[in-house]
Design a protein around this motif. Structure first.
Motif, PDB file in Angstrom:
ATOM      1  N   MET A 162       0.849  -1.202   0.000  1.00 36.75           N
ATOM      2  CA  MET A 162       0.000   0.000   0.000  1.00 36.75           C
ATOM      3  C   MET A 162       0.879   1.245   0.000  1.00 36.75           C
ATOM      4  O   MET A 162       1.837   1.352   0.762  1.00 36.75           O
ATOM      5  CB  MET A 162      -0.897   0.012   1.245  1.00 36.75           C
ATOM      6  N   SER A 163       0.573   2.200  -0.854  1.00 36.70           N
ATOM      7  CA  SER A 163       1.265   3.465  -0.832  1.00 36.70           C
ATOM      8  C   SER A 163       0.709   4.303   0.314  1.00 36.70           C
ATOM      9  O   SER A 163      -0.283   3.953   0.936  1.00 36.70           O
ATOM     10  CB  SER A 163       1.073   4.199  -2.167  1.00 36.70           C
ATOM     11  N   ILE A 164       1.339   5.437   0.582  1.00 36.01           N
ATOM     12  CA  ILE A 164       0.867   6.340   1.629  1.00 36.01           C
ATOM     13  C   ILE A 164      -0.206   7.231   1.021  1.00 36.01           C
ATOM     14  O   ILE A 164       0.047   8.002   0.100  1.00 36.01           O
ATOM     15  CB  ILE A 164       2.031   7.160   2.197  1.00 36.01           C
ATOM     16  N   ASN A 165      -1.425   7.112   1.526  1.00 34.06           N
ATOM     17  CA  ASN A 165      -2.570   7.817   0.967  1.00 34.06           C
ATOM     18  C   ASN A 165      -3.042   8.925   1.896  1.00 34.06           C
ATOM     19  O   ASN A 165      -3.077   8.752   3.110  1.00 34.06           O
ATOM     20  CB  ASN A 165      -3.733   6.848   0.718  1.00 34.06           C
ATOM     21  N   GLN A 166      -3.417  10.054   1.315  1.00 32.65           N
ATOM     22  CA  GLN A 166      -3.985  11.150   2.078  1.00 32.65           C
ATOM     23  C   GLN A 166      -5.420  10.812   2.452  1.00 32.65           C
ATOM     24  O   GLN A 166      -6.190  10.325   1.626  1.00 32.65           O
ATOM     25  CB  GLN A 166      -3.953  12.443   1.262  1.00 32.65           C
ATOM     26  N   LEU A 167      -5.801  11.042   3.717  1.00 36.48           N
ATOM     27  CA  LEU A 167      -7.156  10.755   4.171  1.00 36.48           C
ATOM     28  C   LEU A 167      -8.111  11.893   3.843  1.00 36.48           C
ATOM     29  O   LEU A 167      -9.233  11.678   3.399  1.00 36.48           O
ATOM     30  CB  LEU A 167      -7.170  10.500   5.678  1.00 36.48           C
ATOM     31  N   ARG A 168      -7.682  13.122   4.114  1.00 33.09           N
ATOM     32  CA  ARG A 168      -8.457  14.311   3.795  1.00 33.09           C
ATOM     33  C   ARG A 168      -7.567  15.282   3.041  1.00 33.09           C
ATOM     34  O   ARG A 168      -6.348  15.118   2.988  1.00 33.09           O
ATOM     35  CB  ARG A 168      -9.009  14.963   5.078  1.00 33.09           C
ATOM     36  N   ASN A 169      -8.166  16.311   2.505  1.00 32.01           N
ATOM     37  CA  ASN A 169      -7.414  17.248   1.675  1.00 32.01           C
ATOM     38  C   ASN A 169      -6.285  17.924   2.430  1.00 32.01           C
ATOM     39  O   ASN A 169      -5.215  18.166   1.884  1.00 32.01           O
ATOM     40  CB  ASN A 169      -8.366  18.311   1.104  1.00 32.01           C
ATOM     41  N   LEU A 207      -7.375  23.063  11.999  1.00 30.41           N
ATOM     42  CA  LEU A 207      -8.019  23.535  10.772  1.00 30.41           C
ATOM     43  C   LEU A 207      -9.172  24.467  11.115  1.00 30.41           C
ATOM     44  O   LEU A 207      -9.376  25.494  10.459  1.00 30.41           O
ATOM     45  CB  LEU A 207      -8.527  22.350   9.952  1.00 30.41           C
ATOM     46  N   ALA A 208      -9.944  24.093  12.132  1.00 29.66           N
ATOM     47  CA  ALA A 208     -11.062  24.936  12.547  1.00 29.66           C
ATOM     48  C   ALA A 208     -10.567  26.286  13.043  1.00 29.66           C
ATOM     49  O   ALA A 208     -11.183  27.329  12.774  1.00 29.66           O
ATOM     50  CB  ALA A 208     -11.875  24.226  13.630  1.00 29.66           C
ATOM     51  N   TRP A 209      -9.465  26.273  13.774  1.00 29.33           N
ATOM     52  CA  TRP A 209      -8.873  27.524  14.263  1.00 29.33           C
ATOM     53  C   TRP A 209      -8.433  28.409  13.103  1.00 29.33           C
ATOM     54  O   TRP A 209      -8.692  29.617  13.086  1.00 29.33           O
ATOM     55  CB  TRP A 209      -7.696  27.231  15.181  1.00 29.33           C
ATOM     56  N   ASN A 210      -7.782  27.819  12.117  1.00 26.64           N
ATOM     57  CA  ASN A 210      -7.240  28.596  11.002  1.00 26.64           C
ATOM     58  C   ASN A 210      -8.328  29.340  10.232  1.00 26.64           C
ATOM     59  O   ASN A 210      -8.056  30.401   9.640  1.00 26.64           O
ATOM     60  CB  ASN A 210      -6.475  27.685  10.049  1.00 26.64           C
ATOM     61  N   ASP A 211      -9.536  28.834  10.214  1.00 27.15           N
ATOM     62  CA  ASP A 211     -10.604  29.439   9.432  1.00 27.15           C
ATOM     63  C   ASP A 211     -11.411  30.487  10.202  1.00 27.15           C
ATOM     64  O   ASP A 211     -12.373  31.049   9.669  1.00 27.15           O
ATOM     65  CB  ASP A 211     -11.552  28.349   8.905  1.00 27.15           C
ATOM     66  N   THR A 253     -16.833  20.948  14.579  1.00 27.04           N
ATOM     67  CA  THR A 253     -17.348  19.647  14.139  1.00 27.04           C
ATOM     68  C   THR A 253     -18.076  19.739  12.802  1.00 27.04           C
ATOM     69  O   THR A 253     -18.826  18.838  12.438  1.00 27.04           O
ATOM     70  CB  THR A 253     -18.287  19.056  15.208  1.00 27.04           C
ATOM     71  N   ARG A 254     -17.860  20.813  12.067  1.00 27.99           N
ATOM     72  CA  ARG A 254     -18.398  20.915  10.708  1.00 27.99           C
ATOM     73  C   ARG A 254     -17.761  19.830   9.841  1.00 27.99           C
ATOM     74  O   ARG A 254     -16.612  19.416  10.069  1.00 27.99           O
ATOM     75  CB  ARG A 254     -18.110  22.295  10.125  1.00 27.99           C
ATOM     76  N   PRO A 255     -18.470  19.361   8.801  1.00 30.19           N
ATOM     77  CA  PRO A 255     -17.922  18.293   7.938  1.00 30.19           C
ATOM     78  C   PRO A 255     -16.573  18.634   7.322  1.00 30.19           C
ATOM     79  O   PRO A 255     -15.764  17.737   7.057  1.00 30.19           O
ATOM     80  CB  PRO A 255     -19.006  18.138   6.856  1.00 30.19           C
ATOM     81  N   GLU A 256     -16.314  19.930   7.098  1.00 25.41           N
ATOM     82  CA  GLU A 256     -15.040  20.327   6.486  1.00 25.41           C
ATOM     83  C   GLU A 256     -13.834  19.943   7.321  1.00 25.41           C
ATOM     84  O   GLU A 256     -12.723  19.804   6.796  1.00 25.41           O
ATOM     85  CB  GLU A 256     -15.020  21.844   6.251  1.00 25.41           C
ATOM     86  N   TYR A 257     -14.036  19.769   8.627  1.00 24.42           N
ATOM     87  CA  TYR A 257     -12.917  19.498   9.531  1.00 24.42           C
ATOM     88  C   TYR A 257     -12.951  18.078  10.094  1.00 24.42           C
ATOM     89  O   TYR A 257     -12.142  17.746  10.967  1.00 24.42           O
ATOM     90  CB  TYR A 257     -12.927  20.494  10.697  1.00 24.42           C
ATOM     91  N   THR A 258     -13.879  17.246   9.631  1.00 22.12           N
ATOM     92  CA  THR A 258     -14.050  15.927  10.240  1.00 22.12           C
ATOM     93  C   THR A 258     -13.646  14.797   9.301  1.00 22.12           C
ATOM     94  O   THR A 258     -13.631  14.935   8.079  1.00 22.12           O
ATOM     95  CB  THR A 258     -15.512  15.704  10.680  1.00 22.12           C
TER      96      THR A 258
END
Length: 285
Positions: free
Chosen positions: A1-8, A137-141, A232-237
């Motif tokens: 398995m290669s190293i895959n990104q889970l989220r963006n 991520l939530a803090w940054n936004d 807990t918005r979907p963008e950060y979960t």
């Protein structure tokens, strides 16, 4: 398995065949790592693996037991065996499942750069997922004006062992359990902290923080409610669907997680331990 990104913007998936240094490096840079195909025959094997990654801390809040129900440390068995549709583990005093978004461990570790390792010893074929949210991520936004407000706040929490013990441990240690559950200890820590990469992040556990220092609970609640909803918005979960022998490692300081109780008549058992990377580990990486 290669190293895959889970989220963006965060998290990676790695196969257990990768060397420990690679796992350490991604844990430091990505702060959440899913290791597939990890096989640990017993607590000792699991403990040895984690010990090779970092320095293990004491048990997480709750009663640590081995496979036979005998008390041990530092590994915690997160067990939700289902009996007549009522979980005998987990947060059964709150109802069912994990109950709330939270960070692992007692507040004695607040502010430390400590990690959690969670291993799928036995998981349901469907359901029983664990959700994660990235506080940085939530803090940054957030707006700069709101960030300036939050930087001046210190969290005041109620510290007590929220994780339910096993049924056997409750029978053996009922008075001790009741004493711990009735204990309330006020703990203060900054709402905004610096993570292992030297970057700012929110750091709070919605399950235990009830106000901010110098403020009434009624004044604090709107801020806490907004932050919980925002973080807990979907963008950060990220929602992890467990497979047998999955291992998840994450930095507690920058994450909240939530165990989803949507399974019945199935034994769900995860092995959990806290650890941190030493200064020497960070210098090498």
């Amino acid at each position: 398995m290669s190293i895959n990104q889970l989220r963006n913007r965060w998290g990676v998936e790695i196969d257990a065949s990768e060397d420990l240094k690679t796992i350490q490096q991604h844990l430091l840079s990505d702060q959440l790592v899913v290791v597939r195909n990890s096989t640990f025959a017993n607590y000792t094997k699991f403990s040895d693996f984690v010990h090779n990654i970092g320095y293990m801390l004491g048990e997480c809040c709750g009663r640590s037991v081995d496979e036979t129900g005998v008390n041990t440390s530092p590994i915690v068995q997160v067990a939700n065996p289902n009996q007549n549709d009522v979980p005998s583990g987990g947060f059964s005093y709150m109802g069912k499942g994990s109950g709330y978004w939270h960070q692992d461990g007692g507040d004695e570790h607040a502010g430390l750069h400590y990690y959690t390792a969670l291993y799928a010893h036995n998981v349901p074929p469907v359901g029983g997922d664990t959700m994660f949210t990235n506080l940085k991520l939530a803090w940054n936004d957030l707006s700069d004006t709101y960030k300036n407000l939050l930087r001046n706040l210190n969290c005041v929490s109620i510290s007590r062992p929220l994780r339910m013990w096993t049924q056997q441990a409750m029978q053996d240690c009922g008075p001790e359990f009741n004493l711990l559950m009735s204990k309330k200890e006020i703990v203060k820590c900054p709402l905004v902290a610096i993570d292992t990469l030297g970057e700012e992040t929110l750091m709070f556990s919605p399950r235990s923080v009830f106000r901010f220092e110098g403020m009434y609970e009624e004044e604090s609640t709107p801020i806490l409610d907004f932050l919980t909803n925002h973080c807990t918005r979907p963008e950060y979960t990220f929602r992890h669907q467990w497979q047998p022998n999955d291992l998840i490692l994450w930095l507690n300081q920058t994450h909240l997680h939530y165990g989803v109780y949507d399974y019945t008549h199935t034994d769900r058992r995860l092995w959990q331990v806290k650890f941190h990377l030493t200064e020497q580990d960070l210098e090498v990486l």
